[in-house]
Design a protein around this motif. Structure first.
Motif, PDB file in Angstrom:
ATOM      1  N   GLN A  95       0.815  -1.225   0.000  1.00 22.47           N
ATOM      2  CA  GLN A  95       0.000   0.000   0.000  1.00 22.47           C
ATOM      3  C   GLN A  95       0.851   1.278   0.000  1.00 22.47           C
ATOM      4  OE1 GLN A  95      -3.634  -0.253   1.032  1.00 22.47           O
ATOM      5  NE2 GLN A  95      -3.483  -2.455   0.776  1.00 22.47           N
ATOM      6  N   LEU A  96       2.146   1.143   0.248  1.00 24.25           N
ATOM      7  CA  LEU A  96       3.007   2.321   0.381  1.00 24.25           C
ATOM      8  C   LEU A  96       3.536   2.783  -0.975  1.00 24.25           C
ATOM      9  CD1 LEU A  96       5.072   1.280   3.539  1.00 24.25           C
ATOM     10  CD2 LEU A  96       3.078   2.790   3.434  1.00 24.25           C
ATOM     11  N   PRO A  97       3.860   4.086  -1.093  1.00 24.67           N
ATOM     12  CA  PRO A  97       4.428   4.581  -2.350  1.00 24.67           C
ATOM     13  C   PRO A  97       5.759   3.883  -2.667  1.00 24.67           C
ATOM     14  CG  PRO A  97       3.844   6.402  -0.881  1.00 24.67           C
ATOM     15  CD  PRO A  97       3.700   5.128  -0.090  1.00 24.67           C
ATOM     16  N   PRO A  98       6.079   3.739  -3.947  1.00 22.40           N
ATOM     17  CA  PRO A  98       7.354   3.098  -4.329  1.00 22.40           C
ATOM     18  C   PRO A  98       8.550   3.951  -3.901  1.00 22.40           C
ATOM     19  CG  PRO A  98       6.241   4.014  -6.259  1.00 22.40           C
ATOM     20  CD  PRO A  98       5.300   4.173  -5.101  1.00 22.40           C
ATOM     21  N   VAL A  99       9.674   3.280  -3.693  1.00 22.43           N
ATOM     22  CA  VAL A  99      10.903   3.980  -3.291  1.00 22.43           C
ATOM     23  C   VAL A  99      12.067   3.666  -4.235  1.00 22.43           C
ATOM     24  CG1 VAL A  99      10.296   4.230  -0.844  1.00 22.43           C
ATOM     25  CG2 VAL A  99      11.456   2.151  -1.623  1.00 22.43           C
ATOM     26  N   SER A 100      11.765   3.143  -5.412  1.00 20.01           N
ATOM     27  CA  SER A 100      12.830   2.753  -6.343  1.00 20.01           C
ATOM     28  C   SER A 100      13.677   3.947  -6.788  1.00 20.01           C
ATOM     29  CB  SER A 100      12.236   2.041  -7.562  1.00 20.01           C
ATOM     30  OG  SER A 100      11.272   2.867  -8.190  1.00 20.01           O
ATOM     31  N   HIS A 101      13.132   5.161  -6.670  1.00 14.73           N
ATOM     32  CA  HIS A 101      13.858   6.375  -7.056  1.00 14.73           C
ATOM     33  C   HIS A 101      14.849   6.835  -5.990  1.00 14.73           C
ATOM     34  CE1 HIS A 101      10.550   7.745  -4.559  1.00 14.73           C
ATOM     35  NE2 HIS A 101      11.154   8.905  -4.415  1.00 14.73           N
ATOM     36  N   LEU A 102      14.846   6.183  -4.823  1.00 15.47           N
ATOM     37  CA  LEU A 102      15.717   6.597  -3.726  1.00 15.47           C
ATOM     38  C   LEU A 102      16.920   5.675  -3.572  1.00 15.47           C
ATOM     39  CD1 LEU A 102      13.053   7.378  -0.969  1.00 15.47           C
ATOM     40  CD2 LEU A 102      14.265   9.007  -2.440  1.00 15.47           C
ATOM     41  N   ALA A 103      18.064   6.273  -3.278  1.00 15.22           N
ATOM     42  CA  ALA A 103      19.257   5.501  -2.925  1.00 15.22           C
ATOM     43  C   ALA A 103      19.247   5.218  -1.429  1.00 15.22           C
ATOM     44  CB  ALA A 103      20.526   6.255  -3.306  1.00 15.22           C
ATOM     45  N   GLU A 104      18.797   6.228  -0.665  1.00 19.40           N
ATOM     46  CA  GLU A 104      18.747   6.091   0.789  1.00 19.40           C
ATOM     47  C   GLU A 104      17.914   7.214   1.386  1.00 19.40           C
ATOM     48  OE1 GLU A 104      22.949   6.268   1.706  1.00 19.40           O
ATOM     49  OE2 GLU A 104      22.814   8.392   2.210  1.00 19.40           O
ATOM     50  N   LEU A 105      17.645   7.052   2.659  1.00 14.20           N
ATOM     51  CA  LEU A 105      16.939   8.055   3.450  1.00 14.20           C
ATOM     52  C   LEU A 105      17.802   8.308   4.679  1.00 14.20           C
ATOM     53  CD1 LEU A 105      13.192   8.003   4.327  1.00 14.20           C
ATOM     54  CD2 LEU A 105      14.855   8.015   6.169  1.00 14.20           C
ATOM     55  N   GLN A 106      18.044   9.582   4.973  1.00 18.41           N
ATOM     56  CA  GLN A 106      18.866   9.941   6.127  1.00 18.41           C
ATOM     57  C   GLN A 106      17.983  10.554   7.197  1.00 18.41           C
ATOM     58  OE1 GLN A 106      21.735  12.611   4.406  1.00 18.41           O
ATOM     59  NE2 GLN A 106      22.946  10.952   3.517  1.00 18.41           N
TER      60      GLN A 106
ATOM     61  N   THR B 265      14.272  14.880  11.369  1.00 20.89           N
ATOM     62  CA  THR B 265      13.886  15.338  10.051  1.00 20.89           C
ATOM     63  C   THR B 265      14.454  14.327   9.064  1.00 20.89           C
ATOM     64  OG1 THR B 265      15.803  16.789   9.894  1.00 20.89           O
ATOM     65  CG2 THR B 265      13.754  17.779  10.667  1.00 20.89           C
ATOM     66  N   VAL B 266      13.948  14.351   7.856  1.00 25.67           N
ATOM     67  CA  VAL B 266      14.311  13.332   6.872  1.00 25.67           C
ATOM     68  C   VAL B 266      14.904  13.993   5.638  1.00 25.67           C
ATOM     69  CG1 VAL B 266      13.362  11.552   5.341  1.00 25.67           C
ATOM     70  CG2 VAL B 266      12.565  11.729   7.700  1.00 25.67           C
ATOM     71  N   ARG B 267      16.011  13.421   5.169  1.00 25.15           N
ATOM     72  CA  ARG B 267      16.631  13.860   3.915  1.00 25.15           C
ATOM     73  C   ARG B 267      16.587  12.670   2.967  1.00 25.15           C
ATOM     74  NH1 ARG B 267      22.270  15.264   5.102  1.00 25.15           N
ATOM     75  NH2 ARG B 267      21.382  17.149   5.966  1.00 25.15           N
ATOM     76  N   LEU B 268      16.001  12.882   1.786  1.00 23.63           N
ATOM     77  CA  LEU B 268      15.919  11.816   0.784  1.00 23.63           C
ATOM     78  C   LEU B 268      17.094  11.972  -0.176  1.00 23.63           C
ATOM     79  CD1 LEU B 268      12.112  12.044  -0.026  1.00 23.63           C
ATOM     80  CD2 LEU B 268      13.259  10.503   1.586  1.00 23.63           C
ATOM     81  N   VAL B 269      17.767  10.857  -0.479  1.00 20.93           N
ATOM     82  CA  VAL B 269      18.884  10.863  -1.422  1.00 20.93           C
ATOM     83  C   VAL B 269      18.422  10.086  -2.653  1.00 20.93           C
ATOM     84  CG1 VAL B 269      21.281  10.204  -1.794  1.00 20.93           C
ATOM     85  CG2 VAL B 269      20.544  10.962   0.480  1.00 20.93           C
ATOM     86  N   GLN B 270      18.372  10.799  -3.786  1.00 19.87           N
ATOM     87  CA  GLN B 270      17.888  10.188  -5.021  1.00 19.87           C
ATOM     88  C   GLN B 270      18.897   9.161  -5.551  1.00 19.87           C
ATOM     89  OE1 GLN B 270      14.740  11.097  -6.151  1.00 19.87           O
ATOM     90  NE2 GLN B 270      14.721  12.290  -4.271  1.00 19.87           N
ATOM     91  N   ALA B 271      18.365   8.141  -6.204  1.00 23.65           N
ATOM     92  CA  ALA B 271      19.225   7.095  -6.788  1.00 23.65           C
ATOM     93  C   ALA B 271      19.888   7.627  -8.048  1.00 23.65           C
ATOM     94  CB  ALA B 271      18.393   5.867  -7.106  1.00 23.65           C
TER      95      ALA B 271
END
Length: 105
Positions: free
Chosen positions: A10-21, A99-105
């Protein structure tokens, strides 16, 4: 009972992310969740929580424990075996979020 796998679908895809900080109150990277086998589910949960709540705060942590489903009870019984769930317990206990920082793949 809804399982962790059910929630993940049910969750959004995360294939575009390398990592989450996860960034602590001092502005330091407190933890990194990489997009790799064994961690991608946690990445998806934290990503969805941050999108909904704006950060990993107490409300997000409580929802996260529900999303982790059967793994939450395992984490309660075996501290240290599920560090990303343990972190949610700590947020609830301390009131100190991230807080969250998203790192794109």
């Amino acid at each position: 009972m809804t399982t962790f796998a059910d929630h993940l679908r049910q969750l959004p895809p995360v294939s575009h992310l390398a990592e989450l900080q996860l960034i602590n109150a001092a502005g330091q990277v407190a933890a990194t969740i990489e997009n790799k086998p064994g961690k991608a589910g946690s990445l998806a949960v934290y990503h969805a929580l941050a999108a909904k709540h704006g950060s990993i705060n107490t409300a997000a942590a409580q929802e996260g424990l529900q999303l982790f489903a059967e793994h939450t009870e395992s984490a309660r019984q075996h501290p240290g075996s599920h560090p990303n769930i343990d972190r949610l317990f700590e947020v609830i206990a301390s009131g100190q979020g991230y807080t969250v920082r998203l790192v794109q793949a």
